[in-house]
Write a protein that holds these residues in place. Structure first.
Motif, short mmCIF file in Angstrom:
data_model
loop_
_atom_site.label_atom_id
_atom_site.label_comp_id
_atom_site.label_asym_id
_atom_site.label_seq_id
_atom_site.Cartn_x
_atom_site.Cartn_y
_atom_site.Cartn_z
N VAL B 186 1.02 -1.46 0.01
CA VAL B 186 -0.06 -0.01 0.06
C VAL B 186 0.84 1.30 0.00
O VAL B 186 0.53 2.19 -0.73
CB VAL B 186 -1.21 -0.04 1.18
CG1 VAL B 186 -0.24 0.01 2.49
CG2 VAL B 186 -1.70 1.29 1.12
N SER B 187 1.97 1.25 0.56
CA SER B 187 2.71 2.54 0.80
C SER B 187 3.26 2.93 -0.76
O SER B 187 3.39 3.95 -1.08
CB SER B 187 3.86 2.63 1.78
OG SER B 187 4.89 1.38 1.56
N VAL B 188 3.76 1.97 -1.26
CA VAL B 188 4.35 1.87 -2.56
C VAL B 188 3.25 2.09 -3.86
O VAL B 188 3.59 3.02 -4.63
CB VAL B 188 5.12 0.59 -2.85
CG1 VAL B 188 5.88 0.65 -4.57
CG2 VAL B 188 6.38 0.49 -1.90
N GLN B 189 2.22 1.36 -3.38
CA GLN B 189 0.88 1.71 -4.41
C GLN B 189 0.42 3.07 -4.33
O GLN B 189 0.40 3.86 -5.37
CB GLN B 189 -0.27 0.97 -3.72
CG GLN B 189 -1.37 1.20 -4.50
CD GLN B 189 -2.63 0.31 -3.90
OE1 GLN B 189 -2.72 -0.77 -4.03
NE2 GLN B 189 -3.52 0.87 -3.19
N ALA B 190 0.48 3.81 -3.05
CA ALA B 190 0.16 5.26 -3.13
C ALA B 190 1.16 6.29 -3.73
O ALA B 190 0.90 7.09 -4.51
CB ALA B 190 0.41 5.81 -1.56
N GLN B 191 2.55 5.79 -3.86
CA GLN B 191 3.58 6.57 -4.74
C GLN B 191 3.29 6.43 -6.13
O GLN B 191 3.45 7.25 -6.82
CB GLN B 191 5.06 5.89 -4.57
CG GLN B 191 5.82 6.24 -3.07
CD GLN B 191 6.95 5.14 -2.75
OE1 GLN B 191 7.37 4.44 -3.51
NE2 GLN B 191 7.31 5.18 -1.33
N ASN B 194 0.12 8.40 -7.11
CA ASN B 194 0.52 9.79 -7.41
C ASN B 194 1.27 10.12 -8.31
O ASN B 194 1.08 11.10 -9.15
CB ASN B 194 1.44 10.16 -5.76
CG ASN B 194 0.55 10.31 -4.70
OD1 ASN B 194 -0.86 10.60 -4.61
ND2 ASN B 194 1.15 10.55 -3.49
N ASP B 198 0.46 12.71 -11.52
CA ASP B 198 1.34 13.76 -11.94
C ASP B 198 1.60 13.55 -13.44
O ASP B 198 1.37 14.75 -14.35
CB ASP B 198 2.34 13.73 -11.13
CG ASP B 198 2.52 13.92 -9.90
OD1 ASP B 198 1.24 14.33 -9.48
OD2 ASP B 198 3.29 13.65 -9.04
N VAL B 216 -8.87 2.31 -4.61
CA VAL B 216 -8.33 3.01 -5.47
C VAL B 216 -8.79 3.74 -6.83
O VAL B 216 -8.49 4.82 -7.11
CB VAL B 216 -7.18 1.76 -6.47
CG1 VAL B 216 -6.45 2.39 -7.42
CG2 VAL B 216 -6.23 1.38 -5.20
N HIS B 219 -10.34 7.19 -5.55
CA HIS B 219 -9.49 8.09 -5.34
C HIS B 219 -8.86 8.67 -6.74
O HIS B 219 -8.67 9.67 -7.16
CB HIS B 219 -8.10 7.51 -4.45
CG HIS B 219 -7.02 8.46 -4.57
ND1 HIS B 219 -7.00 9.62 -3.45
CD2 HIS B 219 -5.89 8.81 -5.20
CE1 HIS B 219 -6.24 10.23 -3.52
NE2 HIS B 219 -5.29 9.82 -4.44
N ALA B 350 5.72 13.66 -2.62
CA ALA B 350 5.31 12.34 -2.17
C ALA B 350 5.41 11.51 -3.20
O ALA B 350 5.15 10.19 -2.85
CB ALA B 350 3.99 12.52 -1.63
N SER B 351 5.69 11.70 -4.46
CA SER B 351 5.89 10.59 -5.23
C SER B 351 7.22 9.76 -5.67
O SER B 351 7.46 9.03 -6.29
CB SER B 351 5.31 10.96 -6.60
OG SER B 351 6.08 12.01 -7.36
N ALA B 352 8.17 10.82 -5.13
CA ALA B 352 9.58 10.18 -4.72
C ALA B 352 9.69 8.69 -4.35
O ALA B 352 8.96 8.46 -3.28
CB ALA B 352 10.41 11.34 -4.38
N PRO B 353 10.58 8.08 -4.96
CA PRO B 353 10.67 6.53 -4.43
C PRO B 353 11.48 6.66 -3.15
O PRO B 353 11.44 5.90 -2.13
CB PRO B 353 11.23 5.77 -5.46
CG PRO B 353 11.99 6.72 -6.12
CD PRO B 353 11.31 8.19 -6.24
#
Lengths: 347, 354
Positions: B186-191, B194, B198, B216, B219, B350-353
């Motif tokens: 989920v945390s990577v999914q959010a990246q 985003n 963009d 998803v 959103h 926030a989209s930075a890995p």
């Protein structure tokens, strides 16, 4: 190591006599599992408890140690390379970790049952589901005829239509949802006191998932068993849990009553997990994704394991593992909690 | 109004095993689907396994030939164009797969993987392709040194970034993602969500997202198409859809989302697409079914405000939320989330890995 703060719950210490069916809870204290002797701790001093009739959800992302925790409790750790080096697991007055292997084997599938994510790999493809469930019942002490009757009854109870006919079905002849029901029937056939379910609905479609979760709730209400449900899905936690333990990189970072943790998360990782989940965190705008990746087992940060990804981290966070603090009935492993007190300092 | 991409009465059948004697049986994966994708929107196609959503996506970009019906790209019929004339279409429509690992050649470096579609389309010189590949990798949040590495050296989220860079290489106008984030934590999914949002804004893309996760979809998307057994049962703007789905299946789907607290789950399982029930395909599981539902197939009818629904009884069933609202966060928790967001923003996008 961390001294776990009690959440006011202590299960499993009662009844020092013979093990028995029906109600009974589990308390795990300081469970530590390393990767090889003296290697990194992939589970580090994990403590949690679950009472009879209650559901504890262990939630976290890939690699957080939630499935390993389940295997450790079942005495099924892949060892080597994994080694359990510390911890107690009190169940009906006995420490599961101290039981001789033969006794633990007798408990598995009997008083302690496990439900896996993919029933296709847990069920034997060469035997009918009726045979497999009846065999589990025979291991629980039933005579063959009684075991067959019991298997049929269980298939009916888990909502498989026409159970008498389905006894003769092979696993591949069932849909994913029906296979998972069959596995639940097999797990519950001996009326276990503790059920450990590892992502039991993750492989299922959402309407089937809802059916299986509903079934698990209903069966638990009837039996009063304690349930440990391992999941990555905070939605499943909201649906099922009475208590929740949030794991990150092998540590329990926040634990407490589910309703309180979900409505009032304290640990920065819990916040990040919720803010990353579409529909769970505050509505609108971009998802507040957690930057970076989970650390590898060989490269665990020395202090708080979440510090490298945490926007609130300061020098002290990287220096030593944070002790558990008790906030509002919960355990939180963060030296900066409660975070709202930082607002005044920052301004 | 005509969209970027249009489906008209698409039908796709697949052989579904055969009996020893007699003709091969067919199952209809997509059964009479019409749909228009508007420029710049994010359209979500949602449904459970076997509902035909992935087949529909592949029909839309001509990875599969429909048995009936037509596909229009910018108003032009491309249904029966021979492969030799599909190049402009292949450039304009790009696909993002669920599992980038199985779609990336393990023997090619990531830089070469991103250059490959440009080479295949004869775009630019070698030096230009190289420069563009590096720029795209940077744009999806990877570092220049990553270009020399191989897919197995990357995490799932990074591989999906590579898959996205590769999809962008030919300068497409439409991206189709088949469960593009469902294999990710989920945390990577959010990246990655985003990042997709963009990129959509920066490149003026139209997005079609196939997904099963309604969180998803809620959103990300502007419109939602719900499929059941090869047919669209509801098509609606995302906002009004989630405020109150109209079709009984759509309502059940939203209510079944874990955590929605949607009450008693839907009974039974979807029937096999090889042997669909007559009439409305949902009627055997539908709590509102009546005799006419078993007789005729309800058409997908426009019901106003850009919504369409395929149900005889949608008016009587009534709208309203399919599930109660989630319990609110405490005030202190809301303050904590705000702090978290501010602290993250102070640290970088926030989209930075990493």
């Amino acid at each position: 190591m961390n001294d776990p703060v009690s959440t006011g719950k202590q299960w499993g210490a009662q009844s020092a006599g013979a093990l028995s069916r029906g109600a009974g809870g589990l308390s795990v204290e300081g469970l530590t599992v390393t990767l090889g002797a003296g290697g990194p701790a992939v589970i580090d001093a994990a403590s949690f408890a679950v009472g009879p009739g209650e559901t504890l959800c262990v939630v976290g992302e890939s690699g957080c140690g939630k499935s390993l925790t389940a295997l450790a409790l079942m005495g099924l750790l892949p060892s080597p390379p994994m080694r359990r080096v510390a911890g107690r697991a009190l169940f009906q007055g006995r420490d599961l970790f101290q039981l001789p292997p033969a006794e633990m084997r007798a408990l598995r599938g009997d008083l302690i049952a496990m439900i896996f994510q993919e029933p296709m790999t847990a069920l034997n493809p060469a035997f009918t589901i009726g045979d497999q469930i009846a065999e589990a019942a025979r291991r629980g002490g039933l005579a063959p005829a009684a075991a067959n009757a019991r298997a049929r009854e269980m298939l009916g109870r888990v909502g498989i239509p026409d159970p008498a006919a389905r006894m003769a079905a092979f696993p591949h002849q069932l849909s994913g949802g029906m296979r998972q029901r069959a596995m639940i029937a097999m797990a519950l056939v001996n009326d276990p006191a503790l059920v450990i379910a590892d992502e039991p609905t993750t492989a299922l479609d959402v309407t089937i998932q809802a059916q299986v979760l509903d079934l698990m709730r209903a069966l638990q209400r009837e039996s009063g068993a304690a349930l440990i449900l391992i999941t990555h899905d905070l939605g499943v936690v909201a649906e099922m849990a009475s208590d929740v333990a949030v794991m990150y990189a092998g540590r329990v970072v926040e634990a407490g009553p589910a309703e309180r943790v979900l409505r009032d998360p304290q640990h920065p990782y819990t916040l990040g997990l919720m803010a990353s989940t579409p529909g769970l965190g505050p509505a609108g705008g971009r998802l507040a994704a957690i930057p970076g990746l989970v650390p590898a087992a060989e490269a665990m940060p020395p202090g708080c394991r979440f510090a490298p990804r945490c926007p609130f981290a300061e020098g002290a966070c990287a220096a030593a593992p944070p002790p558990d603090v008790e906030i509002d009935g919960r355990r939180v492993a963060c030296i900066r909690a409660p975070l709202e007190t930082l607002a005044g300092r920052a301004a | 109004m005509s969209g970027v991409l249009e489906a008209r009465d698409l039908v796709k059948r697949f052989p579904a095993g055969r009996s020893l004697f007699g003709p091969p049986r067919l199952m209809t994966a997509v059964d009479g689907v019409s749909l228009s994708v508007e420029e710049g929107e994010t359209l979500a196609i949602v449904g459970e396994s076997g509902c035909g959503k992935s087949t529909l996506a592949r029909l839309l970009i001509r990875l599969l030939e429909p048995d009936e019906g037509r596909v229009l790209l910018n108003g032009r019929d491309v249904t029966h164009l021979p492969e030799s004339r599909l190049r402009p279409l292949r450039r304009a429509l790009q696909f993002i797969f669920q599992d980038p690992f199985s779609s990336l050649n393990p023997r090619m470096s990531v830089g070469a993987l991103v250059e490959e579609p440009m080479r295949a389309h004869g775009l630019g010189t070698a030096a230009e392709r190289r420069a563009r590949a590096l720029a795209l990798l940077a744009r999806v949040g990877l570092r220049p040194e990553h270009a020399g590495r191989y897919p197995h050296e990357f995490s799932g989220g990074q591989r999906q970034r590579v898959g996205i860079a590769r999809a962008l290489a030919t300068g497409p106008s439409v991206l189709i993602g088949d469960e593009p984030v469902s294999a990710l934590d989920v945390s990577v999914q959010a990246q990655v969500i985003n990042l997709l949002q963009d990129l959509k804004a920066d490149f003026g893309l139209t997005l079609i997202v196939i997904a099963h996760d309604l969180g998803v979809i809620r959103h990300m998307s502007d419109r939602v198409a719900v499929m059941y057994l090869g047919q669209i049962v509801e098509l609606a703007p995302a906002r009004s859809f989630f405020a109150g789905p109209l079709h009984p299946y759509a309502r059940a789907l939203v209510a079944a989302t874990p955590g929605a607290g949607g009450g008693a789950p839907l009974k039974g399982e979807p029937p096999s697409p090889a042997d669909p029930p007559p009439g409305c395909r949902f009627h055997r599981r539908c709590p509102h079914a009546e005799p006419r539902c078993a007789e005729g197939r309800p058409p997908l009818l426009a019901v106003g405000e850009g919504r369409s629904v395929a149900c005889f009884r949608w008016r009587e069933i009534g709208a309203g939320p399919a599930a109660p609202a989630a319990p609110a966060l405490t005030e202190a928790a809301a303050a904590r989330f705000a702090l978290y967001r501010d602290a993250l923003d102070a640290k970088g996008p926030a989209s930075a890995p990493q």
